[in-house]
Enzyme design. Structure first.
Site, mmCIF file in Angstrom:
data_model
loop_
_atom_site.group_PDB
_atom_site.id
_atom_site.type_symbol
_atom_site.label_atom_id
_atom_site.label_comp_id
_atom_site.label_asym_id
_atom_site.label_seq_id
_atom_site.Cartn_x
_atom_site.Cartn_y
_atom_site.Cartn_z
ATOM 1 N N ALA A 64 38.064 -17.728 -11.506
ATOM 2 C CA ALA A 64 37.849 -18.882 -11.012
ATOM 3 C C ALA A 64 37.249 -18.672 -9.582
ATOM 4 C CB ALA A 64 39.496 -18.479 -10.463
ATOM 5 N N ASN A 66 35.596 -22.026 -6.267
ATOM 6 C CA ASN A 66 35.201 -23.436 -6.013
ATOM 7 C C ASN A 66 34.456 -23.459 -4.940
ATOM 8 O OD1 ASN A 66 37.949 -23.535 -7.733
ATOM 9 N ND2 ASN A 66 39.198 -23.152 -5.424
ATOM 10 N N HIS A 73 34.579 -29.699 11.263
ATOM 11 C CA HIS A 73 36.124 -30.137 12.554
ATOM 12 C C HIS A 73 37.188 -31.467 11.862
ATOM 13 C CE1 HIS A 73 33.863 -29.692 16.662
ATOM 14 N NE2 HIS A 73 33.142 -29.969 15.725
ATOM 15 N N HIS A 77 40.987 -26.264 13.446
ATOM 16 C CA HIS A 77 39.610 -25.278 13.945
ATOM 17 C C HIS A 77 39.480 -25.348 15.567
ATOM 18 C CE1 HIS A 77 39.781 -29.841 14.943
ATOM 19 N NE2 HIS A 77 38.151 -29.606 15.864
ATOM 20 N N ASP A 79 36.829 -25.203 18.120
ATOM 21 C CA ASP A 79 35.691 -26.865 18.548
ATOM 22 C C ASP A 79 35.068 -25.270 20.018
ATOM 23 O OD1 ASP A 79 36.531 -28.248 18.350
ATOM 24 O OD2 ASP A 79 37.129 -29.254 19.964
ATOM 25 N N HIS A 83 29.617 -28.402 20.610
ATOM 26 C CA HIS A 83 30.393 -29.756 19.936
ATOM 27 C C HIS A 83 29.410 -30.953 20.828
ATOM 28 C CE1 HIS A 83 32.649 -32.009 17.881
ATOM 29 N NE2 HIS A 83 33.755 -32.357 18.088
ATOM 30 N N HIS A 212 37.587 -31.879 25.715
ATOM 31 C CA HIS A 212 35.897 -32.016 25.488
ATOM 32 C C HIS A 212 34.860 -31.694 26.300
ATOM 33 C CE1 HIS A 212 38.104 -32.767 21.744
ATOM 34 N NE2 HIS A 212 37.074 -32.721 20.656
HETATM 35 C C1 23J Z 1 34.366 -35.784 17.032
HETATM 36 C C2 23J Z 1 33.884 -36.992 18.624
HETATM 37 C C3 23J Z 1 35.060 -36.956 19.071
HETATM 38 C C4 23J Z 1 36.201 -36.105 19.159
HETATM 39 C C5 23J Z 1 35.999 -34.791 18.270
HETATM 40 C C6 23J Z 1 35.136 -35.310 17.149
HETATM 41 C C7 23J Z 1 37.297 -34.057 17.746
HETATM 42 O O1 23J Z 1 38.149 -34.053 18.128
HETATM 43 C C8 23J Z 1 37.119 -32.716 17.712
HETATM 44 O O2 23J Z 1 37.558 -32.509 16.494
HETATM 45 O O3 23J Z 1 36.318 -31.731 18.187
HETATM 46 S S1 23J Z 1 37.450 -35.692 19.992
HETATM 47 MN MN MN Z 2 36.610 -30.355 16.597
#
Ligand code: 23J
Ligand code: MN
Length: 263
Positions: A64, A66, A73, A77, A79, A83, A212
């Site tokens: 089996a 997949n 994201h 997860h 970052d 990113h 971020h």
């Molecule tokens: C893409 C754009 C904005 C954000 C995010 C992703 C996330 O929170 C992420 O999962 O890194 S705020």
């Molecule tokens: Mn993220």
């Protein structure tokens, strides 16, 4: 203690169960909650799909397996600095170039569960973090800092987890000055139990999405949709968070684990 003795002692503690492994990841599947971004700004990450290749049948009699359709994201997860536009130029800022030493580090757990249940837009401040350090000890360079909110208990329902209304998503997170202070401690990353590392209303902050924008600008990492932070001590646990080694990856679903001394 010499490092070989310390690691040998850890081996004994793991085998005896005196050091427990706590799972900080959510189940990854078609019902995993995903972030919804303002439509004028962005395209959303696709729903997760798990497609059967075979399951002991005419497509593969004895096995089996997949294949997956999965955004970087998605779910619990990691970052990577790459990113965000502010972290795009670090040569060690993608999932395949981050030094593996950084995937295993002590973790500081700041309990904001009471504040977050009383106020869904609760913001942790630099002052709060300093007060936490006065009680529990300093955040050291190279350590993780994670925000316990018990928000993970909503993870089974996307509506509850995103908690959006006509004014947008409402979920707790860090203030701008909180993230600036965390960077100044030398912490390696910031983690949360919510859909992303930033608060629900962080798009309106200056800068927008500080967890971020500022963390990745400083070549630090993020962890989102963590679970079970209520099972960790404020200090004393070791976090293991190794993203998939995706080529030029900006992040990765992650089986985040914590090594925790048994009470
Ligand atoms: C893409 C754009 C904005 C954000 C995010 C992703 C996330 O929170 C992420 O999962 O890194 S705020
Ligand atoms: Mn993220």
């Amino acid at each position: 203690m010499k490092s070989n003795e310390a690691l040998g002692a850890l081996a004994d503690l793991l085998l005896s169960g005196s050091v427990e492994v706590v799972d900080l990841a959510a189940v990854l599947g078609p019902d995993t909650p995903l972030i919804k971004l303002p439509p004028e700004l962005a395209v959303d990450t696709p729903k997760i799909e798990i497609h059967k290749i075979s399951a002991y049948d005419d497509k593969g009699p004895w096995w089996a397996w997949n294949w997956l359709k999965l955004g970087e994201h998605s779910g619990t997860h990691f970052d990577a600095p790459r990113h965000w536009i502010t972290g795009k130029d670090y040569s060690d800022g993608s999932t395949d170039t981050i030094a593996p030493q950084n995937f295993v580090a002590p973790v500081n757990v700041i309990d904001c569960s009471k504040q977050s249940s009383a106020d869904h837009d609760y913001l942790l401040t630099a002052e709060d973090v300093k007060a936490w350090e006065a009680e529990h000890g300093a955040i050291r360079p190279g350590e993780w800092v994670v925000m316990r909110t018990d928000w993970y208990k909503r993870n089974g329902s996307e509506a509850e987890f995103l908690n959006a209304n006509e004014t947008g998503p409402h979920a707790p997170g860090p203030s701008v000055d909180c993230i600036e202070y965390i960077i100044s401690t030398g912490a390696i990353g910031w983690g949360s139990e919510t859909i992303g590392t930033d608060a629900g209303q962080a798009g309106g902050m200056e800068p927008p999405f500080p967890a971020h924008s500022l963390m990745h600008k400083a070549n630090r990492y993020g962890l989102a949709s963590l679970c079970n932070l209520d099972k960790l001590p404020a200090k004393g646990a070791i976090l293991i968070a190794a993203p998939l080694k995706i080529e030029n990856g900006t992040g990765s679903p992650c089986r985040v684990l914590a090594l925790v001394p048994k009470a």
